[in-house]
Design a protein around this motif. Structure first.
Motif, PDB file in Angstrom:
ATOM      1  N   SER A   1      17.263  11.633 -45.314  1.00 35.57           N
ATOM      2  CA  SER A   1      16.590  12.886 -44.979  1.00 35.57           C
ATOM      3  C   SER A   1      17.320  14.017 -45.707  1.00 35.57           C
ATOM      4  O   SER A   1      18.532  13.950 -45.910  1.00 35.57           O
ATOM      5  N   ARG A   2      16.584  15.030 -46.081  1.00 40.08           N
ATOM      6  CA  ARG A   2      17.199  16.165 -46.787  1.00 40.08           C
ATOM      7  C   ARG A   2      17.899  17.056 -45.761  1.00 40.08           C
ATOM      8  O   ARG A   2      17.262  17.766 -44.986  1.00 40.08           O
ATOM      9  N   GLU A   3      19.204  17.014 -45.743  1.00 44.87           N
ATOM     10  CA  GLU A   3      20.007  17.774 -44.796  1.00 44.87           C
ATOM     11  C   GLU A   3      20.440  19.096 -45.415  1.00 44.87           C
ATOM     12  O   GLU A   3      20.967  19.132 -46.536  1.00 44.87           O
ATOM     13  N   HIS A   4      20.213  20.203 -44.698  1.00 43.98           N
ATOM     14  CA  HIS A   4      20.741  21.490 -45.146  1.00 43.98           C
ATOM     15  C   HIS A   4      22.231  21.529 -44.827  1.00 43.98           C
ATOM     16  O   HIS A   4      22.629  21.398 -43.659  1.00 43.98           O
ATOM     17  N   ILE A   5      23.057  21.701 -45.843  1.00 48.93           N
ATOM     18  CA  ILE A   5      24.508  21.670 -45.654  1.00 48.93           C
ATOM     19  C   ILE A   5      24.920  22.772 -44.688  1.00 48.93           C
ATOM     20  O   ILE A   5      25.692  22.543 -43.750  1.00 48.93           O
ATOM     21  N   LEU A   6      24.428  23.968 -44.899  1.00 43.70           N
ATOM     22  CA  LEU A   6      24.499  25.043 -43.917  1.00 43.70           C
ATOM     23  C   LEU A   6      23.113  25.173 -43.331  1.00 43.70           C
ATOM     24  O   LEU A   6      22.115  25.110 -44.051  1.00 43.70           O
ATOM     25  N   ALA A   7      23.015  25.340 -42.013  1.00 43.66           N
ATOM     26  CA  ALA A   7      21.714  25.371 -41.345  1.00 43.66           C
ATOM     27  C   ALA A   7      20.742  26.320 -42.035  1.00 43.66           C
ATOM     28  O   ALA A   7      21.106  27.437 -42.398  1.00 43.66           O
TER      29      ALA A   7
ATOM     30  N   THR B   1      23.443   5.086 -46.076  1.00 43.45           N
ATOM     31  CA  THR B   1      24.121   4.970 -44.790  1.00 43.45           C
ATOM     32  C   THR B   1      24.335   6.382 -44.266  1.00 43.45           C
ATOM     33  O   THR B   1      25.026   7.193 -44.905  1.00 43.45           O
ATOM     34  N   CYS B   2      23.732   6.688 -43.140  1.00 46.05           N
ATOM     35  CA  CYS B   2      23.815   8.033 -42.552  1.00 46.05           C
ATOM     36  C   CYS B   2      25.263   8.339 -42.188  1.00 46.05           C
ATOM     37  O   CYS B   2      25.951   7.512 -41.575  1.00 46.05           O
ATOM     38  N   ILE B   3      25.734   9.527 -42.534  1.00 46.65           N
ATOM     39  CA  ILE B   3      27.131   9.875 -42.257  1.00 46.65           C
ATOM     40  C   ILE B   3      27.375  10.115 -40.769  1.00 46.65           C
ATOM     41  O   ILE B   3      28.535  10.187 -40.343  1.00 46.65           O
ATOM     42  N   TYR B   4      26.311  10.227 -39.982  1.00 45.25           N
ATOM     43  CA  TYR B   4      26.483  10.475 -38.552  1.00 45.25           C
ATOM     44  C   TYR B   4      26.343   9.194 -37.717  1.00 45.25           C
ATOM     45  O   TYR B   4      27.280   8.796 -37.023  1.00 45.25           O
TER      46      TYR B   4
ATOM     47  N   ILE C   1      22.329  12.997 -47.076  1.00 42.77           N
ATOM     48  CA  ILE C   1      23.525  12.432 -46.453  1.00 42.77           C
ATOM     49  C   ILE C   1      23.275  11.893 -45.050  1.00 42.77           C
ATOM     50  O   ILE C   1      24.175  11.285 -44.468  1.00 42.77           O
ATOM     51  N   ASP C   2      22.106  12.133 -44.484  1.00 40.34           N
ATOM     52  CA  ASP C   2      21.858  11.624 -43.129  1.00 40.34           C
ATOM     53  C   ASP C   2      20.441  11.085 -43.012  1.00 40.34           C
ATOM     54  O   ASP C   2      19.624  11.202 -43.929  1.00 40.34           O
ATOM     55  N   CYS C   3      20.168  10.476 -41.865  1.00 43.76           N
ATOM     56  CA  CYS C   3      18.853   9.873 -41.637  1.00 43.76           C
ATOM     57  C   CYS C   3      17.941  10.850 -40.914  1.00 43.76           C
ATOM     58  O   CYS C   3      18.391  11.872 -40.371  1.00 43.76           O
ATOM     59  N   LEU C   4      16.666  10.522 -40.883  1.00 46.57           N
ATOM     60  CA  LEU C   4      15.679  11.410 -40.286  1.00 46.57           C
ATOM     61  C   LEU C   4      15.934  11.609 -38.800  1.00 46.57           C
ATOM     62  O   LEU C   4      15.811  12.722 -38.282  1.00 46.57           O
ATOM     63  N   ALA C   5      16.291  10.534 -38.089  1.00 49.15           N
ATOM     64  CA  ALA C   5      16.507  10.638 -36.640  1.00 49.15           C
ATOM     65  C   ALA C   5      17.656  11.591 -36.324  1.00 49.15           C
ATOM     66  O   ALA C   5      17.562  12.420 -35.412  1.00 49.15           O
ATOM     67  N   CYS C   6      18.744  11.485 -37.058  1.00 51.75           N
ATOM     68  CA  CYS C   6      19.875  12.384 -36.823  1.00 51.75           C
ATOM     69  C   CYS C   6      19.525  13.816 -37.208  1.00 51.75           C
ATOM     70  O   CYS C   6      19.821  14.763 -36.474  1.00 51.75           O
ATOM     71  N   ASN C   7      18.891  13.979 -38.359  1.00 51.37           N
ATOM     72  CA  ASN C   7      18.592  15.311 -38.866  1.00 51.37           C
ATOM     73  C   ASN C   7      17.632  16.064 -37.948  1.00 51.37           C
ATOM     74  O   ASN C   7      17.891  17.208 -37.563  1.00 51.37           O
TER      75      ASN C   7
ATOM     76  N   ALA D   1      33.340  10.338 -46.098  1.00 52.79           N
ATOM     77  CA  ALA D   1      32.836  10.755 -44.788  1.00 52.79           C
ATOM     78  C   ALA D   1      32.590   9.567 -43.865  1.00 52.79           C
ATOM     79  O   ALA D   1      32.659   9.704 -42.638  1.00 52.79           O
ATOM     80  N   LEU D   2      32.290   8.407 -44.416  1.00 54.59           N
ATOM     81  CA  LEU D   2      31.992   7.222 -43.606  1.00 54.59           C
ATOM     82  C   LEU D   2      33.243   6.499 -43.119  1.00 54.59           C
ATOM     83  O   LEU D   2      33.139   5.557 -42.326  1.00 54.59           O
TER      84      LEU D   2
END
Length: 338
Positions: free
Chosen positions: A20-26, A9-12, A37-43, A245-246
């Motif tokens: 999707s592999r999210e970089h915690i810091l950009a 479940t995407c946190i956003y 922690i998030d989906c491809l569309a959000c990331n 977070a959810l």
């Protein structure tokens, strides 16, 4: 974790789907730690413009460029940047990169009154890409599809064709419509101009003495603040858990980060409209909560508010109000990024 077999479940957006592999810091700020922690569309679609804004269109972008050594990966400050050549009365187009250095783009300047052409580039080798770019455009008879930038008029002592990157260029003119004079002229003149460039008949301005770069960057403070909130929320999910977070208590900041709920108070013409409900910048000169010369995120619970303190490059600090929530115990999480 296998992206093909695992759903989260995407946190956003709170939708279930492949992670999707999210970089915690950009990643653009040198962040290497990741979390699922998030989906491809959000990331890649909804949130990636925020990373670009903070890395290229903010005061932080200037620090990023200044502190990134020339031996490191290439960074660039977004915007239009000019370097004035008084001897030839032209404004050369430059990119601002590592250590705030100005690097000349390969470009051709046209003095329409005299018909003169002036070549500006770091070297003749740098011109090969521009020549190849124009060869393809002239052969295809589609010069008119090249992007046109208009003005500023006081920086248009010449009309110039600039190669920004391989296969991508633009024409800068003083007034809209001036390009209609350039394209027919360039179609006619290109064979000889090309021969003169390759045959060294036209001098190349490879260096301008005592350069003073004029930087023009359109800062996007809302996007910068949303990027800071996103970093804090990523740390919340990665270190305190996706289930936390959810929770619906974080829906307001979630919608703010996604850009679906941005609110601006009435401001005067001289003020900048910024949504300050969730993120406040700490005044320069005040010590960050966690002393660092790098990046740091600290999350703390002061009932009933969960707060995050974000410091970037040891200089820019922010306080993030993550949400009002009832937690059974105190929370303290601190993470430093090199």
């Amino acid at each position: 974790m296998s992206q093909a077999l695992t759903a989260i479940t995407c946190i956003y957006c709170k939708q279930v789907g492949p992670p999707s592999r999210e970089h915690i810091l950009a990643r653009s700020l040198s962040g290497s730690a990741t979390a699922w922690i998030d989906c491809l569309a959000c990331n890649q679609s909804r949130l990636s413009p925020l990373d670009q804004a903070v890395a290229e269109r903010s005061l932080i972008a200037l620090i990023r460029s200044a502190l990134t050594p020339s031996s490191s990966f290439d960074v660039q400050v977004a915007g239009d940047h000019f370097l004035y050549d008084a001897e030839r009365d032209l404004f050369a187009e430059v990119k601002v990169v590592n250590e705030l250095r100005g690097v000349l783009y390969p470009q051709i300047h046209f003095k329409l009154a005299t018909g003169a052409a002036i070549i500006v580039a770091e070297s003749r080798d740098a011109l090969s890409g521009l020549v190849g770019f124009l060869d393809k455009r002239v052969d295809a008879q589609d010069l008119e599809t090249i992007h046109v930038k208009v003005g500023p008029s006081d920086r248009c002592t010449t009309t110039r064709l600039v190669l920004r990157r391989k296969g991508e260029g633009f024409l800068r003119v003083e007034r809209a419509g001036d390009e209609s004079r350039i394209w027919p002229m360039l179609y006619r003149a290109w064979p000889k101009l090309r021969s003169d460039i390759l045959g060294d008949a036209i001098a190349v301005v490879a260096k301008i003495e005592q350069p003073s770069i004029e930087m023009n960057v359109s800062f996007r403070p809302d996007d910068t603040f949303r990027a800071v909130a996103k970093t804090a929320f990523n740390v919340l999910a990665a270190d305190l858990g996706v289930e936390l977070a959810l929770r619906p208590e974080f829906d307001p900041i979630r919608e703010y980060i996604l850009g679906t709920d941005i609110r601006h108070a009435d401001v005067t013409a001289d003020d900048i409209a910024v949504d300050l409900r969730f993120v406040q910048q700490v005044p320069r000169g005040e010590a960050p909560l966690v002393p660092t010369d790098q990046h740091a995120v600290t999350i703390t619970y002061q009932r009933p508010k969960l707060w995050a303190y974000v410091t970037l490059y040891g200089e820019h600090s922010f306080v993030v109000s993550l949400g009002t929530i009832d937690l059974p115990e105190s929370v303290l999480v601190s993470r430093e990024f090199s």
